[in-house]
Write a protein that holds these residues in place. Structure first.
Motif, PDB file in Angstrom:
ATOM      1  N   PRO A   8       3.608   2.628  -5.009  1.00  0.00           N
ATOM      2  CA  PRO A   8       2.890   1.959  -6.096  1.00  0.00           C
ATOM      3  C   PRO A   8       1.524   1.522  -5.609  1.00  0.00           C
ATOM      4  CG  PRO A   8       4.494   0.452  -5.153  1.00  0.00           C
ATOM      5  CD  PRO A   8       4.618   1.744  -4.386  1.00  0.00           C
ATOM      6  N   GLU A  12      -6.118   0.222  -4.562  1.00  0.00           N
ATOM      7  CA  GLU A  12      -5.917   0.647  -3.175  1.00  0.00           C
ATOM      8  C   GLU A  12      -6.807   1.834  -2.834  1.00  0.00           C
ATOM      9  OE1 GLU A  12      -4.039  -1.144  -1.315  1.00  0.00           O
ATOM     10  OE2 GLU A  12      -2.305  -1.901  -2.402  1.00  0.00           O
ATOM     11  N   ASP A  41      -1.066   1.873 -10.774  1.00  0.00           N
ATOM     12  CA  ASP A  41      -0.606   0.820 -11.680  1.00  0.00           C
ATOM     13  C   ASP A  41      -1.808   0.117 -12.330  1.00  0.00           C
ATOM     14  OD1 ASP A  41       0.909  -1.062 -12.933  1.00  0.00           O
ATOM     15  OD2 ASP A  41       1.262  -2.278 -11.148  1.00  0.00           O
ATOM     16  N   ASP A  95      -0.625  -0.147   1.312  1.00  0.00           N
ATOM     17  CA  ASP A  95      -1.636  -0.806   2.143  1.00  0.00           C
ATOM     18  C   ASP A  95      -1.444  -0.628   3.649  1.00  0.00           C
ATOM     19  OD1 ASP A  95       0.581  -2.309   2.449  1.00  0.00           O
ATOM     20  OD2 ASP A  95      -0.174  -4.069   1.410  1.00  0.00           O
ATOM     21  N   GLN A  97       0.894  -1.560   5.499  1.00  0.00           N
ATOM     22  CA  GLN A  97       1.579  -2.657   6.199  1.00  0.00           C
ATOM     23  C   GLN A  97       2.926  -2.154   6.711  1.00  0.00           C
ATOM     24  OE1 GLN A  97       1.112  -5.955   3.082  1.00  0.00           O
ATOM     25  NE2 GLN A  97       0.843  -7.041   4.997  1.00  0.00           N
ATOM     26  N   THR A 205      -4.099  -8.968  -0.696  1.00  0.00           N
ATOM     27  CA  THR A 205      -2.823  -8.968  -1.395  1.00  0.00           C
ATOM     28  C   THR A 205      -3.024  -9.515  -2.801  1.00  0.00           C
ATOM     29  OG1 THR A 205      -0.605  -9.901  -1.473  1.00  0.00           O
ATOM     30  CG2 THR A 205      -2.279 -11.209  -0.345  1.00  0.00           C
TER      31      THR A 205
HETATM   32  N1  UDP Z   1       1.122  -3.334  -6.437  1.00  0.00           N
HETATM   33  C1  UDP Z   1       1.272  -2.687  -7.669  1.00  0.00           C
HETATM   34  N2  UDP Z   1       1.054  -3.397  -8.809  1.00  0.00           N
HETATM   35  C2  UDP Z   1       0.709  -4.727  -8.803  1.00  0.00           C
HETATM   36  C3  UDP Z   1       0.602  -5.372  -7.531  1.00  0.00           C
HETATM   37  C4  UDP Z   1       0.822  -4.655  -6.385  1.00  0.00           C
HETATM   38  O1  UDP Z   1       1.579  -1.493  -7.728  1.00  0.00           O
HETATM   39  O2  UDP Z   1       0.514  -5.307  -9.873  1.00  0.00           O
HETATM   40  C5  UDP Z   1       1.347  -2.562  -5.185  1.00  0.00           C
HETATM   41  C6  UDP Z   1       0.208  -2.647  -4.164  1.00  0.00           C
HETATM   42  O3  UDP Z   1      -0.785  -1.684  -4.425  1.00  0.00           O
HETATM   43  C7  UDP Z   1       0.935  -2.384  -2.855  1.00  0.00           C
HETATM   44  C8  UDP Z   1       2.309  -3.001  -3.112  1.00  0.00           C
HETATM   45  O4  UDP Z   1       2.459  -3.113  -4.521  1.00  0.00           O
HETATM   46  O5  UDP Z   1       1.099  -1.003  -2.608  1.00  0.00           O
HETATM   47  C9  UDP Z   1       2.445  -4.352  -2.440  1.00  0.00           C
HETATM   48  O6  UDP Z   1       1.410  -5.220  -2.893  1.00  0.00           O
HETATM   49  P1  UDP Z   1       0.672  -6.233  -1.933  1.00  0.00           P
HETATM   50  O7  UDP Z   1       0.273  -5.552  -0.683  1.00  0.00           O
HETATM   51  O8  UDP Z   1      -0.397  -6.872  -2.770  1.00  0.00           O
HETATM   52  O9  UDP Z   1       1.836  -7.271  -1.663  1.00  0.00           O
HETATM   53  P2  UDP Z   1       2.279  -7.948  -0.266  1.00  0.00           P
HETATM   54  O10 UDP Z   1       2.305  -6.868   0.773  1.00  0.00           O
HETATM   55  O11 UDP Z   1       1.245  -8.977   0.009  1.00  0.00           O
HETATM   56  O12 UDP Z   1       3.627  -8.505  -0.574  1.00  0.00           O
END
Ligand code: UDP
Ligand code: MG
Length: 313
Positions: A8, A12, A41, A95, A97, A205
């Motif tokens: 998702p 990005e 998204d 991302d 991570q 994030t």
């Molecule tokens: N993401 C998405 N829709 C949203 C928010 C986030 O598809 O409304 C995706 C984002 O691109 C990433 C993943 O969900 O690939 C995790 O998001 P993020 O890195 O912001 O979250 P964290 O790692 O801080 O929990």
């Protein structure tokens, strides 16, 4: 198709190309066949253009879904799983991570352990702030106590599962999606492996503390009617206490002959307290009714405006 990696993406644009490279590097020669299913998204930056460029470059098979607006990560993952053709499906953040090397470990584990259906990674040490980390821990404890489902502490959406699990996830069509709860609810034999999340490559994030709190509340309300029980419990306790209080007053007045001064403060305090409790209770009930209302509309979880795939064969 052996493996589908569902990614998702929300804003990005700078991450998707390095992510694809990292996946290709990790999977080449190790996974027979794989595809990357990117779901845009409703990004406000040039993520969609970046994704189309990846598909054109043809480094590996890529499927692209473009949602008509931002539906949230949960809905984006659903859209991706629906398009995934692999025997195994992985959910991966865009991302960087989460390392594709761990995906490889997951795939190997499923290959070697036919009795397991799913491998989920959990964060052993979090790189986020102490306060957020503390709140998350508390959340898991509370969920564990009040819900029938078992959430693995620290487990994220980062996981790989067999086709049977993917089909089960697609069968859960609720709009208010709380994936950690859904993974647990559908069951299946899951193995947990620890992993260390890397720093986000580019961008920030989108999960603010407020958004996380809303997400946590959503999880609680979706998976338990316990808050309703709290409302009933406190309401009953208040009613009982006021009865006792009245009895005490009656006894004091008639048995002990005590004369009462005008008791406005007490009355006002009690009215406020009881009024507040009633409002809280109504609010909690309202949350559940709102869910029934929204679900009752039978709206789709997401709407895609474009879908680009590759020539299979
Ligand atoms: N993401 C998405 N829709 C949203 C928010 C986030 O598809 O409304 C995706 C984002 O691109 C990433 C993943 O969900 O690939 C995790 O998001 P993020 O890195 O912001 O979250 P964290 O790692 O801080 O929990
Ligand atoms: Mg992230």
């Amino acid at each position: 198709m052996k493996l589908s990696v569902v990614i998702p993406c929300y804003n990005e644009e700078l991450n998707v190309a390095p992510l694809q490279e990292a996946c290709v590097k990790a999977f080449s020669g190790r996974v027979d066949s794989y595809e990357l299913v990117f779901v845009n998204d409703g990004s406000q930056d040039r993520t969609w253009e970046a994704l189309k460029a990846l598909r054109q470059a043809g480094l590996c098979p890529v499927k692209l879904v473009n949602l008509s607006r931002n539906f949230g990560k949960e809905a984006a993952m659903y859209a991706g799983i629906q398009k995934a053709a692999g025997d195994y499906v992985t959910l991966l953040d865009a991302d960087l991570q989460q390392s594709p090397d761990i995906v490889l470990q997951m795939v190997e584990f499923l290959d070697n352990n036919p009795d397991y259906d799913s491998v989920a990674a959990y964060q052993e040490n979090r790189i986020e702030g102490r306060f957020t980390s503390w709140c998350k821990k508390r959340f898991y404890r509370i969920m564990d106590r009040i819900c029938d489902i078992d959430l693995h502490e620290g487990a994220s959406d980062f996981r790989t599962f067999r086709r049977s699990v993917a089909l089960a996830l697609l069968d859960v069509t609720e709009v208010h999606r709380f994936s950690k709860g859904i993974f647990s609810w559908v069951g299946f034999h899951t193995h947990y492996i620890p992993y260390m999340a890397e720093q986000r490559k580019h961008g920030t994030t989108t999960w603010s503390f407020w958004k996380l709190t809303k997400y946590a509340l959503n999880g609680i309300i979706s998976y338990t009617t316990f808050p309703l029980k709290i409302a009933i419990g406190t309401g009953s306790l208040m009613a009982f206490l006021s009865l006792v209080y009245t009895l005490v007053l009656v006894v004091e007045k008639y048995a002990c002959g005590r004369a009462f001064p005008s008791g406005y403060p007490t009355i006002i305090a009690l009215i406020l307290l009881i009024g507040g409790l009633i409002l809280i209770t109504l609010g909690i009930i309202g949350e559940y009714i709102a869910r029934i209302y929204i679900q009752g509309k039978h709206r789709p979880i997401y709407i895609a405006k474009e879908y680009l795939t590759y020539e299979e064969g």
